[in-house]
Write an enzyme that holds these catalytic residues in place. Structure first.
Site, PDB file in Angstrom:
ATOM      1  N   LYS A 118       0.832  -1.206   0.000  1.00 52.96           N
ATOM      2  CA  LYS A 118       0.000   0.000   0.000  1.00 52.96           C
ATOM      3  C   LYS A 118       0.862   1.250   0.000  1.00 52.96           C
ATOM      4  O   LYS A 118       0.665   2.170  -0.801  1.00 52.96           O
ATOM      5  CB  LYS A 118      -0.937   0.028   1.208  1.00 52.96           C
ATOM      6  N   ASP A 136      -6.024   0.586   1.163  1.00 49.51           N
ATOM      7  CA  ASP A 136      -5.936   0.777   2.604  1.00 49.51           C
ATOM      8  C   ASP A 136      -7.245   0.281   3.224  1.00 49.51           C
ATOM      9  O   ASP A 136      -8.083  -0.316   2.550  1.00 49.51           O
ATOM     10  CB  ASP A 136      -5.658   2.245   2.944  1.00 49.51           C
TER      11      ASP A 136
END
Length: 182
Positions: A118, A136
């Site tokens: 991420k 996320d």
């Protein structure tokens, strides 16, 4: 595909100017802010990094910072003991291995301490305009609620499903819009 097209249209109406909410002036500042964002809100990260980057004005001074001082500055972001060590190691690695620059290199970035997929996707997208979808908590939750992914899908599966369903030229923008929507 109609659902995604409709979704993109709605997200464009709701969040026409969606962009990264983390505040940064230098490439390494975005990297470190994104590492910090794994534990808390962008607003909280911005308040901590404002102090951190005003005290340590460049990568060299940050690499020589006292770990306890960094801990005290980032304490409200959570996981401050581990993350302060990550920050020091990232600063040192960037200085010693990359001439103080964040590289456009997924494999290198993912080997840095505290940096996962991420964080790498956020950095690649925002610094180098690489089309990515950073999944996320918010993107994962929204994707599952909108049935773009299954309840038991992990974040990598969610990312891959979104990449198949959303046109590549909209990946980075859609990520920011889904974060804000979430």
């Amino acid at each position: 595909m109609m659902m995604i097209s409709n979704l993109n249209d709605k997200l464009d109406l709701m969040f026409p100017d969606a962009k990264c909410e983390l505040e940064y002036n230098k490439d390494y500042e975005l990297l470190i802010a994104t590492v910090l964002s794994a534990q808390c809100t962008d607003k909280r990260v911005n308040s901590c990094t404002k102090v951190l980057f005003s005290k340590y004005k460049d990568l060299d001074s940050l690499s020589k910072a006292n770990k306890r001082d960094i801990e005290n500055i980032i304490r409200s972001c959570g996981s401050y003991n581990n993350t302060s060590g990550y920050i020091l190691e990232i600063a040192n690695k960037l200085l010693n291995e990359c001439d103080g620059k964040v590289p456009n290199d997924r494999e290198y970035l993912e080997r840095l301490p505290g940096v996962g997929r991420k964080t790498t996707n956020v950095v690649l997208s925002n610094l180098f305009d690489v089309p990515t979808i950073a999944v996320d908590t918010h993107v994962e939750r929204v994707s599952k609620r909108l049935r773009l992914a299954y309840k038991n899908d992990d974040v990598l599966k969610v990312e891959k499903k979104l990449m198949k369903k959303i046109p590549k030229d909209k990946w980075s923008r859609s990520h920011h819009q889904l974060v804000l929507f979430g």
